[in-house]
Design an enzyme around this catalytic site. Structure first.
Site, mmCIF file in Angstrom:
data_model
loop_
_atom_site.group_PDB
_atom_site.id
_atom_site.type_symbol
_atom_site.label_atom_id
_atom_site.label_comp_id
_atom_site.label_asym_id
_atom_site.label_seq_id
_atom_site.Cartn_x
_atom_site.Cartn_y
_atom_site.Cartn_z
ATOM 1 N N ASP A 99 0.810 -1.222 0.000
ATOM 2 C CA ASP A 99 0.000 0.000 0.000
ATOM 3 C C ASP A 99 0.844 1.274 0.000
ATOM 4 O O ASP A 99 2.015 1.269 0.406
ATOM 5 C CB ASP A 99 -0.875 0.029 1.266
ATOM 6 C CG ASP A 99 -2.032 -0.950 1.199
ATOM 7 O OD1 ASP A 99 -2.038 -1.813 0.299
ATOM 8 O OD2 ASP A 99 -2.911 -0.845 2.066
ATOM 9 N N HIS A 150 -6.221 3.338 -3.810
ATOM 10 C CA HIS A 150 -6.046 3.579 -2.368
ATOM 11 C C HIS A 150 -6.263 5.068 -2.060
ATOM 12 O O HIS A 150 -5.680 5.590 -1.105
ATOM 13 C CB HIS A 150 -4.641 3.125 -1.953
ATOM 14 C CG HIS A 150 -4.458 2.896 -0.474
ATOM 15 N ND1 HIS A 150 -5.384 2.277 0.329
ATOM 16 C CD2 HIS A 150 -3.425 3.211 0.362
ATOM 17 C CE1 HIS A 150 -4.934 2.217 1.569
ATOM 18 N NE2 HIS A 150 -3.752 2.794 1.624
ATOM 19 N N HIS A 154 -4.737 9.695 0.587
ATOM 20 C CA HIS A 154 -4.711 8.830 1.771
ATOM 21 C C HIS A 154 -5.379 9.464 2.992
ATOM 22 O O HIS A 154 -4.840 9.458 4.104
ATOM 23 C CB HIS A 154 -3.255 8.449 2.107
ATOM 24 C CG HIS A 154 -3.147 7.153 2.869
ATOM 25 N ND1 HIS A 154 -3.233 7.086 4.238
ATOM 26 C CD2 HIS A 154 -2.948 5.882 2.472
ATOM 27 C CE1 HIS A 154 -3.078 5.832 4.630
ATOM 28 N NE2 HIS A 154 -2.916 5.079 3.579
ATOM 29 N N HIS A 244 3.779 -2.193 3.094
ATOM 30 C CA HIS A 244 3.762 -0.819 2.566
ATOM 31 C C HIS A 244 5.053 -0.528 1.805
ATOM 32 O O HIS A 244 6.144 -0.825 2.306
ATOM 33 C CB HIS A 244 3.603 0.175 3.715
ATOM 34 C CG HIS A 244 2.309 0.026 4.459
ATOM 35 N ND1 HIS A 244 2.126 -0.941 5.423
ATOM 36 C CD2 HIS A 244 1.136 0.693 4.343
ATOM 37 C CE1 HIS A 244 0.880 -0.846 5.885
ATOM 38 N NE2 HIS A 244 0.259 0.131 5.248
HETATM 39 ZN ZN LIG Z 1 -2.513 3.114 3.266
#
Ligand SMILES: [Zn+2]
Length: 278
Positions: A99, A150, A154, A244
């Site tokens: 992510d 995503h 964010h 991540h």
């Molecule tokens: Zn995230």
């Protein structure tokens, strides 16, 4: 090549894409309380599935529209009340997700490691990172990875109004289409903070909500050994792993995957992605 020969070739590619699409999405299972739609395959479209039959350089020369539904037409999805948490346990499958990227300091190293072991993963990207790292998304497409939405910046979606959430999601799908070659079919809420608007808007945009089963905790930068232990102790059939590739110093993530990825493979796990090759 004659025009009709080209058409025949494209039909063959699309037929192959449909078969791959069916096989890929069949593996998704649902979170408790979810709807049944994830088991149905999406309509075949010319996109990254079709490009698997071509070398990347050849793919760039192929027209992507002209047959079947328009690439931009979203699938009609039922609105879920909970995100998908795991994939099918059959065949000792697991799925890797990354992510917050792409990021030029970390994403290339992760892509290198995935390529070394011939593994495909999902990347849930943020639009604002894509805008300044477009070539990394193109590389993900060329190497067979699946790119999901995503949001653009964010944010914590539960603090935003519906209009803002729509903008965050829509802009990101637009830039993914522009850099990756097709609109995303998967959405992940930042911080795992879902709300009704996110489920409704995601479904309207043709995206399924994808969460995770095992958090590597790499976002806390707990040390390489801790990250490795989180993955190896959490490994099980059907598990979706959260890592991540941006959002902080991800050098521990980069080093850890070089250890835990061969461990998972040696343990007999089949690392897969939805919709694409499995
Ligand atoms: Zn995230």
């Amino acid at each position: 090549m004659q025009k009709d020969q080209l058409f025949t070739r494209r039909r063959m590619l699309l037929a192959g894409a449909a078969a791959l699409g069916s096989a890929g999405t069949a593996g998704i299972v649902l979170a408790e309380g979810g709807e049944e739609t994830a088991r149905s395959a999406p309509a075949p479209v010319a996109g990254p599935q079709a490009r698997q039959a071509l070398k990347p350089s050849a793919f760039r020369l192929q027209p992507l529209t002209g047959y079947g539904p328009p690439r931009t037409a979203p699938r009609k999805l039922k609105v879920r009340r909970k995100p998908i948490l795991e994939i099918s346990r059959s065949g000792r499958r697991m799925m890797l997700t990354f992510d917050d990227g792409p990021n030029p300091d970390y994403t290339p190293h992760i892509l290198d490691t995935l390529a070394k072991y011939d593994v495909r993963a999902m990347f849930f990207v943020c639009g604002e990172c894509v805008a300044v790292n477009r070539e990394l998304v193109a590389r993900m497409a060329d190497e067979g990875h699946v790119v999901g939405n995503h949001t653009w910046t964010h944010p914590l979606l539960t603090t935003l109004g519906r209009k803002e959430i729509r903008s965050e999601m829509e802009r990101t799908s637009d830039i993914i289409e522009d850099t990756y070659g097709e609109r995303p079919q998967w959405f992940r809420a930042p911080y795992g903070a879902w709300n009704k608007a996110a489920f409704q808007l995601g479904a309207a945009m043709g995206m399924e909500p994808m969460a995770w089963t095992v958090d590597t905790t790499d976002w806390m930068e707990p040390g390489v050994d801790t990250i490795i232990d989180q993955v190896e102790s959490g490994a099980a059939p059907g598990v979706v792993v959260l890592s991540h590739d941006a959002g902080g110093d991800r050098s521990q993530t980069v080093r850890a995957i070089r250890e835990w990825l061969p461990y998972l493979i040696d343990s007999g796990y089949h690392l897969t992605v939805p919709s694409r090759r499995i």
